[in-house]
Design a protein around this motif. Structure first.
Motif, PDB file in Angstrom:
ATOM      1  N   HIS A  73       0.850  -1.046  -0.163  1.00 60.39           N
ATOM      2  CA  HIS A  73       0.014  -0.010   0.107  1.00 60.39           C
ATOM      3  C   HIS A  73       0.948   1.160  -0.070  1.00 60.39           C
ATOM      4  O   HIS A  73       0.323   2.256  -0.254  1.00 60.39           O
ATOM      5  CB  HIS A  73      -0.821  -0.050   1.186  1.00 60.39           C
ATOM      6  CG  HIS A  73      -0.226   0.088   2.506  1.00 60.39           C
ATOM      7  ND1 HIS A  73       0.187  -1.035   3.062  1.00 60.39           N
ATOM      8  CD2 HIS A  73       0.206   1.052   3.217  1.00 60.39           C
ATOM      9  CE1 HIS A  73       0.803  -0.761   4.406  1.00 60.39           C
ATOM     10  NE2 HIS A  73       0.843   0.614   4.311  1.00 60.39           N
ATOM     11  N   LEU A  87       3.228   3.470  -1.780  1.00 61.17           N
ATOM     12  CA  LEU A  87       3.451   4.028  -3.353  1.00 61.17           C
ATOM     13  C   LEU A  87       5.196   3.914  -3.261  1.00 61.17           C
ATOM     14  O   LEU A  87       5.738   3.738  -4.352  1.00 61.17           O
ATOM     15  CB  LEU A  87       2.962   5.221  -3.838  1.00 61.17           C
ATOM     16  CG  LEU A  87       1.681   5.101  -4.516  1.00 61.17           C
ATOM     17  CD1 LEU A  87       1.245   6.365  -5.138  1.00 61.17           C
ATOM     18  CD2 LEU A  87       1.841   3.867  -5.862  1.00 61.17           C
ATOM     19  N   GLY A  88       5.883   4.650  -2.248  1.00 59.82           N
ATOM     20  CA  GLY A  88       7.388   5.070  -2.232  1.00 59.82           C
ATOM     21  C   GLY A  88       7.878   3.415  -2.316  1.00 59.82           C
ATOM     22  O   GLY A  88       8.942   3.480  -3.055  1.00 59.82           O
ATOM     23  N   VAL A  89       7.477   2.604  -1.690  1.00 56.05           N
ATOM     24  CA  VAL A  89       8.207   1.268  -1.660  1.00 56.05           C
ATOM     25  C   VAL A  89       7.943   0.667  -3.166  1.00 56.05           C
ATOM     26  O   VAL A  89       8.888   0.161  -3.903  1.00 56.05           O
ATOM     27  CB  VAL A  89       7.659   0.321  -0.796  1.00 56.05           C
ATOM     28  CG1 VAL A  89       8.203  -1.095  -0.982  1.00 56.05           C
ATOM     29  CG2 VAL A  89       8.109   0.660   0.448  1.00 56.05           C
ATOM     30  N   ALA A 108       7.430   2.238  -5.975  1.00 57.67           N
ATOM     31  CA  ALA A 108       8.247   3.083  -7.088  1.00 57.67           C
ATOM     32  C   ALA A 108       9.499   2.688  -6.773  1.00 57.67           C
ATOM     33  O   ALA A 108      10.359   2.757  -8.001  1.00 57.67           O
ATOM     34  CB  ALA A 108       7.944   4.572  -6.762  1.00 57.67           C
ATOM     35  N   HIS A 109      10.102   2.462  -5.454  1.00 58.13           N
ATOM     36  CA  HIS A 109      11.526   2.134  -5.429  1.00 58.13           C
ATOM     37  C   HIS A 109      11.979   0.713  -6.168  1.00 58.13           C
ATOM     38  O   HIS A 109      12.933   0.693  -6.809  1.00 58.13           O
ATOM     39  CB  HIS A 109      11.872   2.170  -3.885  1.00 58.13           C
ATOM     40  CG  HIS A 109      13.405   1.868  -3.792  1.00 58.13           C
ATOM     41  ND1 HIS A 109      14.338   2.692  -3.771  1.00 58.13           N
ATOM     42  CD2 HIS A 109      13.954   0.575  -3.390  1.00 58.13           C
ATOM     43  CE1 HIS A 109      15.589   2.228  -3.839  1.00 58.13           C
ATOM     44  NE2 HIS A 109      15.339   0.897  -3.411  1.00 58.13           N
ATOM     45  N   THR A 156       6.438   2.890 -13.615  1.00 58.66           N
ATOM     46  CA  THR A 156       6.897   3.828 -12.369  1.00 58.66           C
ATOM     47  C   THR A 156       7.380   5.264 -12.996  1.00 58.66           C
ATOM     48  O   THR A 156       7.086   6.214 -11.963  1.00 58.66           O
ATOM     49  CB  THR A 156       8.034   3.179 -11.574  1.00 58.66           C
ATOM     50  OG1 THR A 156       7.779   1.945 -11.328  1.00 58.66           O
ATOM     51  CG2 THR A 156       8.281   3.766 -10.384  1.00 58.66           C
ATOM     52  N   LEU A 168       4.550   7.335 -13.361  1.00 56.50           N
ATOM     53  CA  LEU A 168       3.817   7.707 -11.994  1.00 56.50           C
ATOM     54  C   LEU A 168       4.366   8.884 -11.636  1.00 56.50           C
ATOM     55  O   LEU A 168       3.745   9.718 -11.004  1.00 56.50           O
ATOM     56  CB  LEU A 168       3.853   6.489 -11.237  1.00 56.50           C
ATOM     57  CG  LEU A 168       3.455   6.736  -9.953  1.00 56.50           C
ATOM     58  CD1 LEU A 168       1.791   6.320  -9.925  1.00 56.50           C
ATOM     59  CD2 LEU A 168       4.057   5.749  -8.760  1.00 56.50           C
ATOM     60  N   CYS A 169       5.857   8.716 -11.310  1.00 58.83           N
ATOM     61  CA  CYS A 169       6.557   9.877 -10.967  1.00 58.83           C
ATOM     62  C   CYS A 169       6.520  11.104 -11.662  1.00 58.83           C
ATOM     63  O   CYS A 169       7.036  12.193 -11.102  1.00 58.83           O
ATOM     64  CB  CYS A 169       8.005   9.307 -10.561  1.00 58.83           C
ATOM     65  SG  CYS A 169       8.327   7.819  -9.660  1.00 58.83           S
ATOM     66  N   LEU A 192      -3.775   8.332  -4.133  1.00 62.41           N
ATOM     67  CA  LEU A 192      -2.726   7.649  -3.623  1.00 62.41           C
ATOM     68  C   LEU A 192      -1.515   8.375  -3.559  1.00 62.41           C
ATOM     69  O   LEU A 192      -0.501   8.576  -2.667  1.00 62.41           O
ATOM     70  CB  LEU A 192      -2.630   6.224  -4.067  1.00 62.41           C
ATOM     71  CG  LEU A 192      -3.597   5.215  -3.885  1.00 62.41           C
ATOM     72  CD1 LEU A 192      -3.281   4.124  -4.488  1.00 62.41           C
ATOM     73  CD2 LEU A 192      -3.690   4.890  -2.427  1.00 62.41           C
ATOM     74  N   MET A 193      -1.072   9.124  -4.612  1.00 56.29           N
ATOM     75  CA  MET A 193       0.001   9.925  -4.807  1.00 56.29           C
ATOM     76  C   MET A 193       0.045  10.998  -3.847  1.00 56.29           C
ATOM     77  O   MET A 193       0.875  11.297  -3.496  1.00 56.29           O
ATOM     78  CB  MET A 193      -0.263  10.617  -6.400  1.00 56.29           C
ATOM     79  CG  MET A 193       0.306   9.496  -7.296  1.00 56.29           C
ATOM     80  SD  MET A 193       2.053   9.464  -7.326  1.00 56.29           S
ATOM     81  CE  MET A 193       2.739  10.938  -8.122  1.00 56.29           C
ATOM     82  N   SER A 238      -1.671  11.201  -0.739  1.00 55.62           N
ATOM     83  CA  SER A 238      -1.217  10.978   0.308  1.00 55.62           C
ATOM     84  C   SER A 238       0.123  10.367   0.567  1.00 55.62           C
ATOM     85  O   SER A 238       0.714  10.331   1.527  1.00 55.62           O
ATOM     86  CB  SER A 238      -2.155   9.757   0.966  1.00 55.62           C
ATOM     87  OG  SER A 238      -2.318   9.016  -0.108  1.00 55.62           O
ATOM     88  N   GLU A 250       2.981  11.770  -1.157  1.00 56.34           N
ATOM     89  CA  GLU A 250       3.823  12.852  -1.250  1.00 56.34           C
ATOM     90  C   GLU A 250       3.650  13.878  -0.177  1.00 56.34           C
ATOM     91  O   GLU A 250       4.542  14.838   0.082  1.00 56.34           O
ATOM     92  CB  GLU A 250       3.494  13.441  -2.722  1.00 56.34           C
ATOM     93  CG  GLU A 250       4.339  12.843  -3.846  1.00 56.34           C
ATOM     94  CD  GLU A 250       3.864  13.511  -4.879  1.00 56.34           C
ATOM     95  OE1 GLU A 250       2.939  14.343  -5.057  1.00 56.34           O
ATOM     96  OE2 GLU A 250       4.814  13.183  -5.917  1.00 56.34           O
ATOM     97  N   PRO A 307      11.879   5.502   0.985  1.00 57.22           N
ATOM     98  CA  PRO A 307      11.968   5.480  -0.551  1.00 57.22           C
ATOM     99  C   PRO A 307      10.935   6.533  -0.790  1.00 57.22           C
ATOM    100  O   PRO A 307       9.451   6.857  -0.271  1.00 57.22           O
ATOM    101  CB  PRO A 307      11.356   4.158  -0.590  1.00 57.22           C
ATOM    102  CG  PRO A 307      10.842   3.464   0.330  1.00 57.22           C
ATOM    103  CD  PRO A 307      11.484   4.110   1.546  1.00 57.22           C
ATOM    104  N   LEU A 349       9.015   9.044  -3.802  1.00 53.48           N
ATOM    105  CA  LEU A 349       8.468   9.294  -5.209  1.00 53.48           C
ATOM    106  C   LEU A 349       9.225  10.501  -5.726  1.00 53.48           C
ATOM    107  O   LEU A 349       9.514  10.373  -6.981  1.00 53.48           O
ATOM    108  CB  LEU A 349       6.996   9.551  -5.330  1.00 53.48           C
ATOM    109  CG  LEU A 349       6.039   8.389  -5.025  1.00 53.48           C
ATOM    110  CD1 LEU A 349       4.738   8.947  -5.049  1.00 53.48           C
ATOM    111  CD2 LEU A 349       6.256   7.295  -5.797  1.00 53.48           C
ATOM    112  N   LYS A 350       9.700  11.272  -4.988  1.00 46.27           N
ATOM    113  CA  LYS A 350      10.385  12.653  -5.732  1.00 46.27           C
ATOM    114  C   LYS A 350      11.688  12.363  -6.056  1.00 46.27           C
ATOM    115  O   LYS A 350      12.346  12.569  -7.088  1.00 46.27           O
ATOM    116  CB  LYS A 350      10.052  13.825  -4.896  1.00 46.27           C
ATOM    117  CG  LYS A 350       8.670  14.173  -4.880  1.00 46.27           C
ATOM    118  CD  LYS A 350       8.582  15.698  -4.154  1.00 46.27           C
ATOM    119  CE  LYS A 350       7.066  15.782  -3.747  1.00 46.27           C
ATOM    120  NZ  LYS A 350       7.025  16.304  -2.419  1.00 46.27           N
TER     121      LYS A 350
END
Lengths: 264, 279
Positions: free
Chosen positions: A216, A218-220, A222-223, A242, A245-246, A258-259, A261, A263, B258, B260-261
């Motif tokens: 859940h 998004l950072g994980v 995207a990584h 990805t 998305l970024c 989702l983005m 929340s 960011e 991690p 996004l930016k």
């Protein structure tokens, strides 16, 4: 269909209903996925959107689904065969287990509390009748960065990050091509999460593994992932890379929520 | 600092074990006024122990000592057990991580909130029911009458956490200790619960002690941040200044997330320095 033949995993119109009688619900409503060999693919969505259920169908934990699934060119049989009474007790599909393994969310719940690391890692080898047990275990412990002396430890003698490394080793010991990762770092501290995420990207690079990651966060996703799909109420609402998305190219309003929340 | 609601000076907590005592909180000092103060740290850093020590909720073998531990003029070190139970719930409330485990599974939600309501005021049955429904409506539950008759297992995580907040509101506390209130929730629901907390803090003039492992979250939600490592506060700073944190531990925690930016091939891994656990 030519693209589908190149893919390591192809899922078409995967549907699943759970419950009996009045309470029967469609949990998955026609999910389509395609993952190229060596690619990492993320599935994102809130609880109850069906993302873990997709993994469970692919792992063989649910067998009564409808649709077509191909893994490494081999069809995975669900549907009618799985709907037969007593199918839960049927012989596990060993060849499938050699191709697909799963890592679960909670390393506290997924390791047997009274089995040592050695016993946990030796069990799949015994089931599959493989030899060189000691050598294989030493090798896989090296791959996940655990000291060999940890073989004799019990899960309660390990930290959360070490347990998750054992769970990854247990998944890798049969040398599968596809790893199903169900929130593999959400029970860990951020500092430990970083170590496990680095390990997972390193393993994928070294062994050419294909990942299907459910999260859940998004950072994980995207990584770790090249592409991702966003799920809502049992269906995929958007699939994108990805990079897209970024770059803010998400179209679906739910993806944008989702983005926001992630960011904020 | 005389206007602070809560004053903690040199708090130490140690557990008696088979091999002597193990210190888990070492010399923690802070004051809390009408603000949102975050205590951030990893598992085992002692952040939850600090929150529980304030309400005397630690197990019996815990040894708590401090220079001063005052809440609203009351000396918490000298308070009797009767005084402490007057304090708990009525003037200081606590919200735990997972509503699944903090709600009674065999009582309806309405009956549980009703208990808290009756502890605060002697009301008749009908009045109590009205008050329960008002409280549920206050935490933005759409059908308070229906939800009051439900059991905890019939609620989602976000609803459960709202019920916990409604229960706390029944007694009009001045200090709220929230221990990882949103970690068990989905990202989308998390924001709703935080917004609700924010609204209540502003409206009721509550002080909030927010215990969490999520540094990014406190940066935008709290006023001030205390960073704990191995039982000590290693850094105290304004939440708005989090990006300029000085301590290497805080900086390492921030960069391990991690993002996004700023996408990186490998994430920096925390190199623990033994000096961080020195005073």
């Amino acid at each position: 269909m030519s693209a589908a033949q190149d893919a390591y995993l192809t899922v078409q119109a995967l549907s699943l209903e759970l419950g009996e009688g009045e309470r029967r619900r469609a949990v998955l409503q026609g999910v389509d996925l395609e993952i190229a060999p060596g690619q990492a693919f993320g599935l994102v969505g809130e609880s109850g959107s069906g993302k873990t259920t997709v993994l469970r169908c692919l792992a063989g934990q649910y067998r009564h689904w409808q649709g077509q699934v191909q893994i490494a060119g081999q069809p995975l049989l669900g549907g009618q065969r799985g709907a037969r009474p007593g199918a839960w007790w049927s012989r596990p599909d060993l060849a499938h287990a050699r191709r697909v393994q799963m890592v679960f969310q909670d390393p506290y719940g997924s390791l047997h509390p009274r089995h040592t690391v050695f016993t946990a890692l030796a069990e799949p080898l015994r089931v599959h009748g493989l030899d060189d047990v000691g050598q294989r275990i030493d090798r896989v412990l090296g791959q996940v960065g655990l000291p060999l002396a940890f073989k004799d430890r019990f899960p309660h003698q390990l930290s959360g990050g070490q347990r998750q490394r054992v769970a990854i080793a247990r998944a890798l010991i049969l040398q599968p091509g596809l790893l199903l990762l169900d929130e593999p770092t959400s029970a860990l501290d951020v500092s430990v999460q970083a170590e496990v995420l680095n390990l997972l990207s390193e393993l994928r690079r070294q062994h050419g593994l294909t990942y299907l990651l459910v999260s859940h966060d998004l950072g994980v996703v995207a990584h770790l992932c090249d592409r991702l799909a966003v799920m809502q109420q049992g269906a995929i609402v958007e699939t994108l890379s990805t990079d897209a998305l970024c770059a803010g190219a998400a179209q679906h309003p739910y993806t944008r929520t989702l983005m926001a929340s992630a960011e904020a | 600092m005389s206007n602070a609601l809560l004053q903690v000076d040199q708090l130490n907590v140690a557990y008696r074990g088979a091999d002597g005592t193990v210190p888990v909180v070492k010399g923690v000092s802070f004051t809390l006024g009408r603000e949102k103060l975050a205590v951030v740290g990893e598992s085992g850093s002692g952040k939850t122990t600090v929150g529980r020590a304030l309400l005397r909720l630690l197990p019996r073998h815990a040894q708590v000592s401090a220079q001063a531990l005052r809440f609203d003029g009351i000396d918490l070190l000298a308070a009797s057990d009767a005084q402490m139970s007057q304090l708990r719930g009525r003037r200081v409330s606590m919200i735990m991580q997972d509503p699944k485990y903090s709600l009674n599974p065999v009582m309806t939600v309405g009956a549980q909130i009703g208990e808290a309501v009756l502890r605060a005021d002697a009301l008749g049955r009908a009045e109590c029911r009205d008050r329960v429904e008002q409280l549920l409506a206050r935490v933005h539950i759409r059908e308070p009458g229906r939800v009051a008759q439900q059991y905890p297992h019939q609620l989602s995580g976000g609803m459960g956490q709202r019920v916990m907040i409604a229960m706390m509101l029944a007694q009009k506390p001045r200090l709220l200790i929230a221990d990882e209130p949103t970690s068990a929730l989905d990202v989308s629901v998390r924001q709703e619960v935080l917004d609700l907390l924010d609204e209540l803090v502003a409206e009721q003039g509550l002080s909030l002690l927010f215990i969490t492992h999520d540094l990014n979250l406190v940066g935008r939600f709290c006023d001030r941040v205390l960073v704990m490592y191995a039982g000590r506060i290693v850094e105290a700073l304004q939440a708005s200044a989090l990006a300029e944190a000085q301590h290497p531990y805080t900086r390492a925690l921030l960069s391990a997330v991690p993002s996004l930016k700023h996408r990186r091939a490998t994430l920096p891994v925390l190199q623990r320095d033994p000096a961080w656990s020195e005073p």
